[in-house]
Every structure is written in C-alpha cells, then in structure tokens.
Design a protein around this motif. Structure first.
Motif, PDB file in Angstrom:
ATOM      1  N   ARG A 243       0.818  -1.212   0.000  1.00  0.00           N
ATOM      2  CA  ARG A 243       0.000   0.000   0.000  1.00  0.00           C
ATOM      3  C   ARG A 243       0.855   1.267   0.000  1.00  0.00           C
ATOM      4  N   ALA A 244       2.023   1.196   0.621  1.00  0.00           N
ATOM      5  CA  ALA A 244       2.823   2.417   0.797  1.00  0.00           C
ATOM      6  C   ALA A 244       3.905   2.589  -0.249  1.00  0.00           C
ATOM      7  N   ARG A 245       4.146   1.604  -1.120  1.00  0.00           N
ATOM      8  CA  ARG A 245       5.291   1.707  -2.010  1.00  0.00           C
ATOM      9  C   ARG A 245       5.140   2.822  -3.042  1.00  0.00           C
ATOM     10  N   TRP A 246       3.913   3.001  -3.572  1.00  0.00           N
ATOM     11  CA  TRP A 246       3.733   4.063  -4.562  1.00  0.00           C
ATOM     12  C   TRP A 246       3.838   5.448  -3.944  1.00  0.00           C
ATOM     13  N   PRO A 247       3.196   5.725  -2.781  1.00  0.00           N
ATOM     14  CA  PRO A 247       3.435   7.036  -2.154  1.00  0.00           C
ATOM     15  C   PRO A 247       4.901   7.263  -1.811  1.00  0.00           C
ATOM     16  N   LEU A 248       5.599   6.208  -1.333  1.00  0.00           N
ATOM     17  CA  LEU A 248       7.016   6.374  -1.018  1.00  0.00           C
ATOM     18  C   LEU A 248       7.838   6.655  -2.283  1.00  0.00           C
ATOM     19  N   ALA A 249       7.507   5.967  -3.364  1.00  0.00           N
ATOM     20  CA  ALA A 249       8.211   6.235  -4.623  1.00  0.00           C
ATOM     21  C   ALA A 249       7.967   7.658  -5.102  1.00  0.00           C
ATOM     22  N   LEU A 250       6.723   8.152  -4.917  1.00  0.00           N
ATOM     23  CA  LEU A 250       6.404   9.523  -5.301  1.00  0.00           C
ATOM     24  C   LEU A 250       7.198  10.515  -4.471  1.00  0.00           C
ATOM     25  N   VAL A 251       7.286  10.267  -3.167  1.00  0.00           N
ATOM     26  CA  VAL A 251       8.067  11.154  -2.296  1.00  0.00           C
ATOM     27  C   VAL A 251       9.536  11.139  -2.699  1.00  0.00           C
ATOM     28  N   ALA A 252      10.063   9.964  -3.046  1.00  0.00           N
ATOM     29  CA  ALA A 252      11.457   9.879  -3.478  1.00  0.00           C
ATOM     30  C   ALA A 252      11.695  10.668  -4.760  1.00  0.00           C
ATOM     31  N   ILE A 253      10.747  10.585  -5.701  1.00  0.00           N
ATOM     32  CA  ILE A 253      10.894  11.338  -6.950  1.00  0.00           C
ATOM     33  C   ILE A 253      10.883  12.838  -6.680  1.00  0.00           C
ATOM     34  N   VAL A 254       9.979  13.275  -5.797  1.00  0.00           N
ATOM     35  CA  VAL A 254       9.905  14.706  -5.458  1.00  0.00           C
ATOM     36  C   VAL A 254      11.207  15.170  -4.833  1.00  0.00           C
ATOM     37  N   LEU A 255      11.781  14.361  -3.940  1.00  0.00           N
ATOM     38  CA  LEU A 255      13.039  14.737  -3.300  1.00  0.00           C
ATOM     39  C   LEU A 255      14.173  14.824  -4.316  1.00  0.00           C
ATOM     40  N   VAL A 256      14.217  13.886  -5.251  1.00  0.00           N
ATOM     41  CA  VAL A 256      15.271  13.921  -6.264  1.00  0.00           C
ATOM     42  C   VAL A 256      15.122  15.141  -7.165  1.00  0.00           C
ATOM     43  N   VAL A 257      13.891  15.426  -7.579  1.00  0.00           N
ATOM     44  CA  VAL A 257      13.660  16.598  -8.428  1.00  0.00           C
ATOM     45  C   VAL A 257      14.019  17.870  -7.683  1.00  0.00           C
ATOM     46  N   GLY A 258      13.638  17.948  -6.399  1.00  0.00           N
ATOM     47  CA  GLY A 258      13.988  19.125  -5.615  1.00  0.00           C
ATOM     48  C   GLY A 258      15.488  19.301  -5.468  1.00  0.00           C
ATOM     49  N   LEU A 259      16.201  18.187  -5.293  1.00  0.00           N
ATOM     50  CA  LEU A 259      17.658  18.272  -5.184  1.00  0.00           C
ATOM     51  C   LEU A 259      18.281  18.738  -6.489  1.00  0.00           C
ATOM     52  N   LEU A 260      17.785  18.211  -7.611  1.00  0.00           N
ATOM     53  CA  LEU A 260      18.320  18.633  -8.909  1.00  0.00           C
ATOM     54  C   LEU A 260      18.003  20.097  -9.197  1.00  0.00           C
ATOM     55  N   ALA A 261      16.805  20.549  -8.778  1.00  0.00           N
ATOM     56  CA  ALA A 261      16.434  21.947  -9.016  1.00  0.00           C
ATOM     57  C   ALA A 261      17.262  22.890  -8.158  1.00  0.00           C
ATOM     58  N   ALA A 262      17.687  22.421  -6.995  1.00  0.00           N
ATOM     59  CA  ALA A 262      18.473  23.276  -6.103  1.00  0.00           C
ATOM     60  C   ALA A 262      19.915  23.406  -6.541  1.00  0.00           C
ATOM     61  N   LEU A 263      20.389  22.495  -7.401  1.00  0.00           N
ATOM     62  CA  LEU A 263      21.770  22.572  -7.855  1.00  0.00           C
ATOM     63  C   LEU A 263      21.964  23.788  -8.745  1.00  0.00           C
TER      64      LEU A 263
END
Length: 396
Positions: free
Chosen positions: A29-49
C-alpha cells in the motif's frame, strides 16, 4: 541422538494474519506514495543545484561561443575585477559611478536619450564600434569614414596600453583625433588619413573606443596583442559594468517580473507540485478497458441515416458542409469509375473528368472545388449539376 526441535510457527494475530503478511500488505500500500516522495526529493535536489549561466548574445561575458567574451571576463575576474553584467541602460547608468568602468558593446539599438544618459555618467567609458555613442561621450575625436578589413596593425602612438600590446588584429572604420586630448593608435597599413582602430581620450574621465568588437571575442582574444590591450582597457578599475544592450531595452527602469518577487525555492516547489499532481492523476485515473461491441436495439438503414444527416444540415443551414459532402461523393465515385486512385490530386481528377465528359476543365473545377452555395436553391442546383456530371461519366 536427540530429535530436532520442531519449527516455531509465526504467531497468528486475531484477524488470521501474521506479522509478515501484514508487513507485506502495508509495503504494497505504501510503495507508490514512497516512490512519489522519493521522486519529489530527487527533483527538488536537482532543481536546487546551481546551473551555469550561459547566453548567445554577442560579446556577452557568459557566452562561451566564438562571438562571446567569456574568456576575457574570466581572466578579468581572476585579476580581481568585479563584473556586473547588465542588459538595460537603466541598470548600466545606475551602477556606473565614479571609479568604475562602463563597457558598452553595441549602440545601434540605443535611443538618443539612452546615449545621453550613458555619456552623462562619471564612469570611465569603453565603447565598442561606437556608431552613435562617440559624439555624446567626447568631442575630441570622430569616427572615420570607410571601412578597413581586418589586419595586423602596429601601435604607432604614445599610449602606454597600446605600446604594451604592440600589435592588434582588428578591422573597422577607425577614429580620427580632433584635438590634443585624443590619442589614436593602430592605424591601417597604407592609410594616410591617420585613422586608428583604438582611441583614448583623457580628461575628467577616460574614454576608450575599439573600432571593432572582434578584438574582445573568444575567437580573437589570443591573437596578436588583443588580450593585453583589452585587459588593460577594461581592468583599470576594480568594478566593471558590462552592458550588452537588448532589443527590449527602452531606457526605462522595468518593474521586476513576478518570478523575481518570489523566493528562490518557489519555482522548484511549483515544479514539484505539478509533478505530484501529474503522478497522482495517472495513479488514480479511471482505467478504460478494451472496446466492447454492443448490439444496437434497432437497425438504422443507411438511407435513413443519410436523410437524417441532410435534415440536420438543412436545419442548421450548413450549406457548405452539405456541398462538401456531395462534391466528395461525386469525386470519389467518378475517380473510381475512371480508374484513378483515391490519392489522386485535384488537377488529375479535373483533367480526367473533363476528357470523359467533354466539359471544360474550368467547369469541372467550379463544380467540384468551387465556392459553397449560400442558400437552399444554390445547394439544390449544385446537387442537380453534380448528378448530371456523374451521369455523363457513366455514359462513357
């Protein structure tokens, strides 16, 4: 020898599940929300570079192409010169105070008011190919007529910077001194007018001019003494205002865009929210299954469907649609009758029908591709004429 100990079964919870099965269910049940959160964190990190600033504007300090001046700007920064890159005259005049250097790379798009504002600053001026900016800045020199091709030139003057450079690879119109305050260097070979590719005017502030901007470009900065002369002209003061005029520069201070009023992280956050909305839409959207063939309750005859569509065209006064349908039908049927392919162009259809019916090509073109009728009588006349045309083809 003792018997092996029996395996201990996993404890069963009251609802009939085990701890392992419940953990697996929670993970599913939680794998898709966790994957979404991981994608958001990666995108945020790339945008901050930080991303490197580059442009394609000629003689821009962040342009690394052949017509840019990034090489010169980087060396100036290494020598301790602070560079302020601006694209409007309002920013340039605001930063051009006494003790600074103002570089104007192009004046062809500047208005008279902008030229007066630039000439009125207290900063040392460095003008590149000044077509209009030289007269407001100084009356001690003027632009020479004509244009000399690019060539290697000797200094042949007493200016310290020009003598340190020795030679210069430059072309352009050149400058002519009008009084003793102006010093003209690097004349063209065989030019008896005294015009030179480099001008220096000493006074309350120093005015320097290059006849051609190629001296400062990445492609030519290392040729002859170009680098030595450019570094001395632009590095005299600790602060350099590098002004590259833009086509949208009106000379007035523009209000900052909405993006500049938002905090730096707002853009990255907005992109992340859009990504979350898109992923959530794909995740929770209704899935469509395969197309299911369903029997109709009644059978509609083709003739009834045609008459119904005709009534709809008549009720909505869609004479153009009705005429287009009639013409397309006649063109399709007659083309097949004459052995033309369905992809035959209009001129081929017109010529074939003209030969088959004996009509002129203009009459056939007017029937099949002419203007649409505007009333019921015109539509009825077109239908009869098309029917006659098709009957003539069948008779052949």
């Amino acid at each position: 020898m003792s018997a092996p100990a029996p395996a201990v079964a996993a404890p069963v919870i009251g609802d009939g599940t085990t701890g392992r099965s419940r953990a697996i269910s929670r993970w599913r049940r939680a794998r898709w929300p966790l994957a979404l959160v991981a994608i958001v964190l990666v995108v945020g990190l790339l945008a901050a570079l930080p991303s490197p600033r580059t442009s394609t504007a000629a003689l821009a300090p962040d342009n690394a192409s052949a017509n840019g001046a990034r090489a010169l700007a980087e060396v100036l920064r290494e020598q301790g010169v602070e560079i302020s890159y601006v694209r409007t005259s309002a920013e340039a005049t605001e930063l051009a105070a006494r003790g600074t250097t103002l570089l104007v790379t192009n004046d062809s798009t500047l208005t008279d008011d902008q030229l007066e504002q630039i000439a009125g600053t207290e900063a040392d001026l460095v003008l590149v190919d000044p077509v209009f900016a030289l007269p407001p800045a100084t009356s001690a020199a003027e632009t020479a007529p004509g244009y000399e091709p690019e060539q290697v030139r000797e200094a042949l003057c007493g200016d310290t910077d020009a003598l340190a450079a020795g030679t210069l690879l430059s072309g352009g119109s050149g400058f002519v001194a009008l009084d003793g305050q102006a010093t003209v260097c690097f004349p063209a070979t065989g030019d008896a007018s005294g015009a030179g590719a480099y001008l220096v005017v000493e006074g309350e502030r120093r005015v320097t001019a290059f006849a051609n901007g190629s001296v400062l470009t990445n492609a030519s900065i290392t040729a002859e003494g170009n680098a030595a002369l450019a570094l001395r002209a632009l590095g005299r003061n600790d602060h350099l205002v590098w002004y590259v005029p833009s086509l949208s520069d009106s000379g007035e201070a523009a209000s900052p865009p909405l993006g500049d009023l938002l905090p730096p992280w707002a853009r990255a956050l907005g992109l992340q929210l859009l990504l979350v909305a898109a992923v959530a839409g794909v995740w929770r959207a209704r899935r469509l299954g395969r197309v299911v063939v369903e029997p109709l309750p009644v059978t509609v005859r083709s003739g009834e469907a045609t008459r119904g569509r005709g009534r709809l065209y008549r009720r909505s006064r869609s004479y153009g649609h009705a005429a287009a349908a009639l013409r397309a039908g006649v063109a399709t049927r007659t083309s097949a009758q004459l052995g033309l392919p369905r992809s035959a162009p209009a001129p081929a259809v017109i010529d074939a029908l003209a030969r088959a019916t004996g009509r002129t090509p203009d009459d056939v073109a007017a029937l099949l591709y002419g203007p649409p009728p505007t009333d019921d009588n015109g539509l009825a006349l077109l239908a009869r004429t098309l029917d006659e045309l098709e009957s003539e083809v069948h008779r052949t």
